[in-house]
Design a protein around this motif. Sequence first.
Motif, mmCIF file in Angstrom:
data_model
loop_
_atom_site.group_PDB
_atom_site.id
_atom_site.type_symbol
_atom_site.label_atom_id
_atom_site.label_comp_id
_atom_site.label_asym_id
_atom_site.label_seq_id
_atom_site.Cartn_x
_atom_site.Cartn_y
_atom_site.Cartn_z
ATOM 1 N N GLY A 1 0.796 -1.217 0.000
ATOM 2 C CA GLY A 1 0.000 0.000 0.000
ATOM 3 C C GLY A 1 0.832 1.271 0.000
ATOM 4 N N GLU A 2 2.135 1.159 -0.298
ATOM 5 C CA GLU A 2 2.993 2.341 -0.316
ATOM 6 C C GLU A 2 2.764 3.203 -1.550
ATOM 7 O OE1 GLU A 2 7.058 1.146 0.141
ATOM 8 O OE2 GLU A 2 6.626 -0.077 1.893
ATOM 9 N N ILE A 3 2.305 2.599 -2.645
ATOM 10 C CA ILE A 3 2.029 3.351 -3.875
ATOM 11 C C ILE A 3 0.623 3.002 -4.359
ATOM 12 C CG2 ILE A 3 4.444 3.567 -4.587
ATOM 13 C CD1 ILE A 3 4.047 1.207 -6.444
ATOM 14 N N ASP A 4 0.031 3.934 -5.098
ATOM 15 C CA ASP A 4 -1.323 3.679 -5.595
ATOM 16 C C ASP A 4 -1.272 2.929 -6.930
ATOM 17 O OD1 ASP A 4 -0.504 5.605 -7.367
ATOM 18 O OD2 ASP A 4 -2.053 7.056 -6.851
ATOM 19 N N GLU A 5 -2.447 2.571 -7.429
ATOM 20 C CA GLU A 5 -2.531 1.737 -8.634
ATOM 21 C C GLU A 5 -2.019 2.469 -9.880
ATOM 22 O OE1 GLU A 5 -5.782 -1.074 -10.962
ATOM 23 O OE2 GLU A 5 -6.386 0.063 -9.183
ATOM 24 N N ASP A 6 -2.324 3.752 -9.984
ATOM 25 C CA ASP A 6 -1.850 4.515 -11.152
ATOM 26 C C ASP A 6 -0.319 4.562 -11.190
ATOM 27 O OD1 ASP A 6 -4.423 5.003 -12.010
ATOM 28 O OD2 ASP A 6 -4.573 6.893 -10.879
ATOM 29 N N THR A 7 0.277 4.851 -10.053
ATOM 30 C CA THR A 7 1.744 4.882 -9.968
ATOM 31 C C THR A 7 2.323 3.519 -10.285
ATOM 32 O OG1 THR A 7 1.588 6.601 -8.280
ATOM 33 C CG2 THR A 7 3.693 5.440 -8.466
ATOM 34 N N TYR A 8 1.681 2.480 -9.783
ATOM 35 C CA TYR A 8 2.149 1.111 -10.033
ATOM 36 C C TYR A 8 2.173 0.825 -11.541
ATOM 37 C CZ TYR A 8 2.153 -3.995 -10.201
ATOM 38 O OH TYR A 8 2.447 -5.300 -10.500
ATOM 39 N N HIS A 9 1.062 1.115 -12.227
ATOM 40 C CA HIS A 9 0.982 0.815 -13.664
ATOM 41 C C HIS A 9 1.938 1.687 -14.481
ATOM 42 C CE1 HIS A 9 -2.114 -2.152 -13.331
ATOM 43 N NE2 HIS A 9 -2.915 -1.332 -12.670
ATOM 44 N N ARG A 10 2.037 2.972 -14.126
ATOM 45 C CA ARG A 10 2.972 3.857 -14.828
ATOM 46 C C ARG A 10 4.409 3.362 -14.675
ATOM 47 N NH1 ARG A 10 0.803 8.351 -12.399
ATOM 48 N NH2 ARG A 10 2.711 8.584 -11.212
ATOM 49 N N THR A 11 4.776 3.003 -13.470
ATOM 50 C CA THR A 11 6.138 2.540 -13.216
ATOM 51 C C THR A 11 6.384 1.197 -13.877
ATOM 52 O OG1 THR A 11 6.034 3.693 -11.087
ATOM 53 C CG2 THR A 11 7.855 2.166 -11.408
ATOM 54 N N SER B 1 9.465 -0.753 -20.719
ATOM 55 C CA SER B 1 9.950 -0.061 -21.924
ATOM 56 C C SER B 1 11.439 0.218 -21.857
ATOM 57 C CB SER B 1 9.166 1.225 -22.122
ATOM 58 O OG SER B 1 9.501 2.148 -21.104
ATOM 59 N N GLY B 2 12.019 0.150 -20.676
ATOM 60 C CA GLY B 2 13.441 0.415 -20.534
ATOM 61 C C GLY B 2 13.776 1.882 -20.443
ATOM 62 N N ARG B 3 12.759 2.738 -20.362
ATOM 63 C CA ARG B 3 12.989 4.175 -20.246
ATOM 64 C C ARG B 3 13.133 4.550 -18.781
ATOM 65 N NH1 ARG B 3 7.840 6.332 -23.168
ATOM 66 N NH2 ARG B 3 7.045 4.508 -22.105
ATOM 67 N N SER B 4 13.869 5.600 -18.534
ATOM 68 C CA SER B 4 13.986 6.098 -17.168
ATOM 69 C C SER B 4 12.858 7.079 -16.897
ATOM 70 C CB SER B 4 15.343 6.768 -16.949
ATOM 71 O OG SER B 4 15.398 7.972 -17.681
ATOM 72 N N PRO B 5 12.439 7.259 -15.660
ATOM 73 C CA PRO B 5 11.381 8.218 -15.336
ATOM 74 C C PRO B 5 11.770 9.646 -15.708
ATOM 75 C CG PRO B 5 11.705 6.730 -13.508
ATOM 76 C CD PRO B 5 12.793 6.451 -14.500
ATOM 77 N N LYS B 6 13.071 9.985 -15.698
ATOM 78 C CA LYS B 6 13.504 11.338 -16.051
ATOM 79 C C LYS B 6 13.232 11.640 -17.529
ATOM 80 C CE LYS B 6 17.008 11.580 -12.505
ATOM 81 N NZ LYS B 6 18.427 11.616 -12.182
#
Length: 90
Positions: free
Chosen positions: A65-75, A81-86
């Motif tokens: 429960g540390e992250i929400d579902e949207d954050t989970y799917h985005r991450t 994809s191998g892309r960095s969040p930056k």
Amino acid sequence: MMGYGWGMGVGGWIAMAIFWVALLVLIVWLVARAFSPGRNQPQSRQDSGWQESADQVLDRRFAAGEIDEDTYHRTRETLRSGRSPKSMGQ
């Protein structure tokens, strides 16, 4: 002839019984603790030298429960994809 007294009496017998029961409980506890299956296990993942993959960390954090579902799917998509969040503007 009965000897020089009546023995140790009721109090002495009770004290002796308590002593032996306590001694047996202590021995059983020590043996159980020495042979418990978790005794030789590392205390944490860091102690064992084992490292989680990024997917495992993400799954664990979502389950806790540390992250929400949207954050989970985005991450998750970012990891796949191998892309960095930056590079995604985050």
